[in-house]
Scaffold this motif. Structure first.
Motif, PDB file in Angstrom:
ATOM      1  N   SER A  12       0.820  -1.253   0.029  1.00 59.65           N
ATOM      2  CA  SER A  12       0.000   0.207   0.155  1.00 59.65           C
ATOM      3  C   SER A  12       0.750   1.271  -0.080  1.00 59.65           C
ATOM      4  O   SER A  12       0.267   2.343  -0.341  1.00 59.65           O
ATOM      5  N   ILE A  23      -0.783  -5.597  -1.001  1.00 57.38           N
ATOM      6  CA  ILE A  23      -1.944  -5.570  -1.983  1.00 57.38           C
ATOM      7  C   ILE A  23      -1.805  -6.708  -3.051  1.00 57.38           C
ATOM      8  O   ILE A  23      -2.847  -6.815  -3.606  1.00 57.38           O
ATOM      9  N   ARG A  46      -7.257  -1.422   7.956  1.00 55.85           N
ATOM     10  CA  ARG A  46      -7.984   0.065   8.149  1.00 55.85           C
ATOM     11  C   ARG A  46      -6.968   1.117   8.592  1.00 55.85           C
ATOM     12  O   ARG A  46      -6.951   0.994   9.770  1.00 55.85           O
ATOM     13  N   TRP A  50      -1.501   4.315   2.693  1.00 58.61           N
ATOM     14  CA  TRP A  50      -1.629   4.337   1.349  1.00 58.61           C
ATOM     15  C   TRP A  50      -1.081   5.522   0.898  1.00 58.61           C
ATOM     16  O   TRP A  50      -1.515   6.446   1.042  1.00 58.61           O
ATOM     17  N   GLN A  55       1.180   3.857  -5.488  1.00 58.48           N
ATOM     18  CA  GLN A  55       0.183   3.574  -6.559  1.00 58.48           C
ATOM     19  C   GLN A  55       0.601   3.786  -7.702  1.00 58.48           C
ATOM     20  O   GLN A  55       0.618   2.898  -8.802  1.00 58.48           O
ATOM     21  N   PRO A  62      -7.177   1.225  -4.596  1.00 58.84           N
ATOM     22  CA  PRO A  62      -7.951   0.445  -3.519  1.00 58.84           C
ATOM     23  C   PRO A  62      -9.104  -0.002  -4.203  1.00 58.84           C
ATOM     24  O   PRO A  62     -10.025  -1.123  -3.802  1.00 58.84           O
ATOM     25  N   GLU A  66     -10.791  -3.762  -3.929  1.00 59.73           N
ATOM     26  CA  GLU A  66     -12.149  -4.170  -3.331  1.00 59.73           C
ATOM     27  C   GLU A  66     -12.922  -5.080  -4.337  1.00 59.73           C
ATOM     28  O   GLU A  66     -13.632  -5.961  -3.852  1.00 59.73           O
TER      29      GLU A  66
END
Length: 168
Positions: A12, A23, A46, A50, A55, A62, A66
């Protein structure tokens, strides 16, 4: 000699940016087989960090996790099955950390130890010029980086090239 497996994680965030969770994980064997899994975050993670920098490297969002991520328990079970008869190696100790985080999120025990790839290379007597030549060739053949499956496949290719006699 058993076919080693190489493992790689994406996370993350980069370690310097905070508390990260896994991830994506991939494993590749020197026989050319490979698997990868997107990991759905669990409640325990949680509030962990991030980073946009991570990324931008791996391209995983994210929303993708999910929608397409698998539960950590399923990932641990399938990963353990894929590497069941192999010694598992990584090129960084942070990969073992992320495996531990994944297992904690899954409520599972560590299914196998992760050894440092350098140990295997030393055990097999490869020289620095041989390793450098194999790394360069593997990067030429598999240039994509920061995708767990591509990184694991490239590491497995390095080992296979060394076994096949690529030298510097």
């Amino acid at each position: 000699m058993t076919c080693p497996a190489l493992i790689d994680f994406e996370a993350s965030c980069l370690p310097e940016y905070g508390r990260s969770y896994p991830i994506e994980v991939a494993a590749a064997r020197t026989d050319g087989s490979s698997r990868s899994w997107l990991i759905r975050p669990v409640a325990l993670w949680r509030g962990w960090d991030w980073s946009p920098q991570a990324q931008a490297l791996h391209g995983i969002t994210p929303a993708m996790l999910e929608a397409d991520g698998l539960p950590p328990a399923q990932v641990v079970a399938e990963l353990a099955d894929f590497v069941r008869d192999a010694d598992v190696y990584a090129d960084a100790d942070v990969d073992e950390y992320w495996l531990e985080v994944l297992c904690t999120g899954a409520g599972a025990r560590l299914p196998f130890p992760v050894r440092y790839l350098g140990e295997l290379l030393v055990e097999r007597g490869y020289t620095r010029p041989q390793v450098v030549a194999a790394l360069e060739e593997a990067k030429r053949l598999l240039p994509k980086e920061h995708l767990a499956r591509e990184d694991a496949k490239r590491l497995a290719l390095v080992v296979r090239l060394l076994e096949d006699g690529v030298s510097g």
